[in-house]
Enzyme design. Structure first.
Site, mmCIF file in Angstrom:
data_model
loop_
_atom_site.group_PDB
_atom_site.id
_atom_site.type_symbol
_atom_site.label_atom_id
_atom_site.label_comp_id
_atom_site.label_asym_id
_atom_site.label_seq_id
_atom_site.Cartn_x
_atom_site.Cartn_y
_atom_site.Cartn_z
ATOM 1 N N PHE A 33 0.861 -1.179 0.000
ATOM 2 C CA PHE A 33 0.000 0.000 0.000
ATOM 3 C C PHE A 33 0.898 1.231 0.000
ATOM 4 O O PHE A 33 1.903 1.258 0.722
ATOM 5 C CB PHE A 33 -0.858 -0.031 1.268
ATOM 6 N N SER A 99 4.850 -5.530 2.710
ATOM 7 C CA SER A 99 3.964 -4.704 3.532
ATOM 8 C C SER A 99 2.531 -5.232 3.480
ATOM 9 O O SER A 99 2.277 -6.360 3.890
ATOM 10 C CB SER A 99 4.062 -3.243 3.072
ATOM 11 N N MET A 100 1.588 -4.465 2.944
ATOM 12 C CA MET A 100 0.220 -4.944 2.879
ATOM 13 C C MET A 100 0.128 -6.247 2.085
ATOM 14 O O MET A 100 -0.717 -7.103 2.363
ATOM 15 C CB MET A 100 -0.694 -3.887 2.259
ATOM 16 N N ASP A 225 12.121 0.819 10.333
ATOM 17 C CA ASP A 225 10.786 0.815 9.717
ATOM 18 C C ASP A 225 9.832 1.634 10.584
ATOM 19 O O ASP A 225 9.518 1.252 11.710
ATOM 20 C CB ASP A 225 10.291 -0.629 9.594
ATOM 21 N N HIS A 254 10.834 1.418 5.703
ATOM 22 C CA HIS A 254 9.783 0.459 5.362
ATOM 23 C C HIS A 254 10.024 -0.141 3.980
ATOM 24 O O HIS A 254 10.077 -1.362 3.827
ATOM 25 C CB HIS A 254 8.423 1.156 5.423
#
Length: 273
Positions: A33, A99-100, A225, A254
């Site tokens: 995302f 991530s997502m 992160d 991140h």
């Protein structure tokens, strides 16, 4: 490049855009995302050079995929991935999420099993349970994010992407102003409702899914992160995943796939092979 249809909303199909390159053992890349499949541009060439077929797709609501008003929970997102896997008849797949995108990987394996997958990679993982009372964040944080998106999505994206790349530390060195702007352009073009609706999904409890894992897992995360703090996520995976290899990118933000591709790509190529 082609599309697959994963559902219907009123008069139109819900279509998922994907790119399918190379040959060999398939690797499926699932983006974070609020980006799209082109955010993998620093990982695709090394995967192709290593002799793999690389499939990357845009999550519903993002990139070139349809932007429906529903379906931003992980059961639906994993179902989209499952349809892609079945339509392309992919087998012995390495699933790679960032991530997502680690949520799709985790819920897919927890729901559909490993019949088509042989390994999994979690970059900057969302797991095990972001709002767990033991070391997670307060659920009100997600409420605050939704409010910021509703108030001014574009301003929120600016703040988010600054922390996504740790621009104050890495700007001009590992993330250029132009690359940051390209990310903002993609994020701004995403579905406003999808951007808003994705946020509660980040609070999904993945512990039961992780317990069903029966494939080797690589997790890689930056120790700086700011989006998904490593102490609440990656460092806790060992409690739930049996066959885990965990690598830490020192000074990594991140989106380590962009800022530290040399370390991420080395780990990916070694693990996938």
């Amino acid at each position: 490049m082609p599309y697959i249809t994963t559902g219907q909303e009123n008069s139109g199909p819900i279509e998922i855009y994907y790119e399918d390159h190379g040959s060999g053992t398939p690797v499926v890349l699932i983006h974070g995302f609020p980006l799209d499949c082109h955010s993998w541009e620093k990982q695709v060439p090394p995967m192709l050079a290593a002799g793999h077929r690389v499939i990357a797709y845009d999550r519903r609501g993002f990139g070139r995929s349809s932007k429906p008003a529903t379906g931003y929970d992980y059961d639906t997102l994993a179902a989209d991935l499952n349809i892609l896997m079945e339509r392309l008849d992919l087998r012995d797949v390495v699933l790679v999420g960032f991530s997502m995108g680690t949520g799709e990987v985790t819920r897919y394996l927890g729901t559909y099993g490993s019949g088509r997958a042989r390994k999994a990679v979690l970059l900057a993982p969302l797991q095990p349970y972001l709002v767990d009372e033991h070391g997670g964040i307060d659920p009100s944080v997600l409420d605050g994010i939704q409010k910021s998106i509703a108030d001014d999505r574009f301003a929120y994206l600016k703040t988010f992407l600054d922390d996504f790349y740790n621009v104050d530390v890495l700007g001009g060195e590992r993330i250029s102003a132009e690359a940051w702007q390209a990310s903002w352009n993609v994020a701004a073009a995403a579905s406003a409702k999808g951007t808003y609706d994705c946020v509660p999904a980040w609070g999904t409890d993945f512990r039961a899914d992780l317990a069903r894992f029966d494939v080797p897992v690589l997790a890689v995360q930056g120790d700086e992160d700011r989006i998904l703090p490593i102490e609440s996520t990656g460092r806790r995976l060992g409690e739930f995943v049996r066959n885990l290899r965990f690598e830490v990118v020192e000074g990594g933000p991140h989106n380590i796939g962009w800022t530290h591709p040399e370390q991420v790509n080395r780990a990916l190529v070694e693990f996938v092979d």
